[in-house]
Write an enzyme that holds these catalytic residues in place. Structure first.
Site, PDB file in Angstrom:
ATOM      1  N   ARG A  82      38.249  37.334  48.052  1.00 23.72           N
ATOM      2  CA  ARG A  82      38.257  37.238  46.579  1.00 23.72           C
ATOM      3  C   ARG A  82      37.495  35.994  46.124  1.00 23.72           C
ATOM      4  NH1 ARG A  82      44.025  37.650  43.795  1.00 23.72           N
ATOM      5  NH2 ARG A  82      44.140  35.472  44.469  1.00 23.72           N
ATOM      6  N   LYS A 184      38.714  34.673  39.924  1.00 20.66           N
ATOM      7  CA  LYS A 184      39.622  33.550  39.703  1.00 20.66           C
ATOM      8  C   LYS A 184      38.803  32.317  39.298  1.00 20.66           C
ATOM      9  CE  LYS A 184      44.011  32.291  41.805  1.00 20.66           C
ATOM     10  NZ  LYS A 184      44.861  32.516  40.632  1.00 20.66           N
ATOM     11  N   GLU A 220      47.515  41.833  31.853  1.00 20.43           N
ATOM     12  CA  GLU A 220      48.326  41.016  32.753  1.00 20.43           C
ATOM     13  C   GLU A 220      48.847  39.804  32.011  1.00 20.43           C
ATOM     14  OE1 GLU A 220      46.255  39.080  36.012  1.00 20.43           O
ATOM     15  OE2 GLU A 220      44.359  39.137  34.931  1.00 20.43           O
TER      16      GLU A 220
END
Ligand code: PLP
Ligand code: COI
Length: 341
Positions: A82, A184, A220
């Site tokens: 990721r 992220k 989210e």
């Protein structure tokens, strides 16, 4: 090895300076070999890319002491890949995932005395991050970067541990439809700060972000994905290109299907449906699975039938199975647990 003399059961989710951290530098198109250091301070030029244009991304994972006394991490390869995705999207050089996993192992091993003991309720949070370090004044990517990892012992992310949370449906957006919600990037979290401060001032624990284009679908929170449970025990989790692909959520989907025999639906979730769910939880490395008791949409309360005192029964089963795998008393699927020592 002696553990540090800390009140492990009562530490919060905060930063503590531990013994060692990892650092690697990218210059002239290549990463150096990387090293462990005791120095927790970074000295940067005033015009560093990260300071001017927020060119930075990060990861979060944990190390655990298992029942039989080993130190392990959970699926660090997925954090490594990721972070590769985050770097590509932010025009940063990729720190290869194999090196990422090796660096995580080195830094945890070097801080073994800070890994909370089995059964304490605390874990060692591992924070890999990368940033543009050379001067950048025209809007463009930096040429030099630093990749670092520090660790810090942590307790529960939400005060009160497993007490159900109250969530506010936010008026702010976290991520644009073709933006950076799926990686992220530090900038996503900067975006969420005003919203979380506002929510806290109003007495809420967290925000529920809806899809910014139509404001009809659940996305989210600022630091975790949602899982819902239907009245007939189906696990439902939102699918969207602008939410972070949570490793905890992906693991829970597997646990629900393969360990608990539950049906799972990964699909768009309309906010309109939320009132019909039986249970709701926030899932992530920091949050583990934190139960949600109430969701408030501009004064209109949705009270989950699981209530405000305990985790719902399916959420509890998911929590017990996932943490059982992480702590080593439930057999893990192949490749999920990386033993460090
Ligand atoms: N969503 C956001 C915005 C997060 O910051 C996190 C935490 O990493 C998650 C979801 C959960 O992801 P993971 O389970 O990989 O920790
Ligand atoms: C994590 O769970 O690792 C995160 O990055 C969430 C953050 C809000 C602490």
């Amino acid at each position: 090895m002696e553990k540090k003399n800390l009140d492990w059961a009562n530490i919060g989710f905060g930063y503590m300076t531990t013994s060692m951290r990892y650092v690697a530098n990218y210059k002239d198109g290549a990463w150096d070999e990387g090293t462990l250091t005791t120095d927790a301070t970074i000295t940067l030029n005033e015009c560093a890319g990260v300071l001017q244009y927020a060119q930075t991304c990060f990861e979060g994972l944990k190390a655990y002491t298992t029942e039989d006394g080993h130190i392990v991490t959970f699926r660090p390869d997925l954090n490594g890949s990721r972070m590769e995705d985050s770097a590509r999207r932010l025009e940063m050089p990729v720190f290869p995932k194999e090196r990422f996993v090796d660096a995580v192992c080195q830094v945890v091993k070097a801080n073994a005395e800070w890994v909370p003991p089995y059964g304490s309720g605390a874990t060692l949070y591992i924070r890999p991050y990368m940033f543009g370090s050379n001067p950048v004044i025209g809007v463009k990517p930096a040429d030099e970067y630093q990749f670092r990892i520090f660790t810090t012992p942590v307790g529960p992310y939400f005060k009160g541990g497993a007490k159900p949370l109250t969530i506010k449906v936010s008026d702010f957006d976290r991520a644009a439809p073709q933006g950076t919600g799926h990686i992220k990037a530090g900038l996503n979290y900067a975006m969420s700060l005003h919203a979380i401060v506002t929510a806290h001032q109003e007495g809420y624990d967290e925000n529920m972000y809806l899809d910014p284009a139509t404001r009809t679908k659940v996305e989210e929170t600022g630091g975790a994905n949602f899982i819902f449970v239907t009245k007939d025990h189906k696990v439902v989790t939102p699918k969207s290109d602008s939410i972070l692909p949570s490793i905890t959520r992906r693991s829970l989907i597997y646990v629900a299907k393969e360990y608990l025999g539950l049906e799972v639906e990964e699909r768009e979730v309309l906010f309109e449906e939320v009132k019909d769910f039986a249970e709701c939880g926030l899932c992530g490395t920091a949050a583990v699975i934190s139960p949600v008791g109430k969701i408030v949409d501009h004064g209109k309360e949705i009270c989950l039938p699981s209530g405000m005192t305990e985790m719902g029964p399916v959420t509890k089963k998911l929590y017990d199975t996932l943490t059982g795998i992480q702590m080593g008393h439930i057999q893990a699927p192949e490749g999920w647990i990386r033993v460090i020592e």
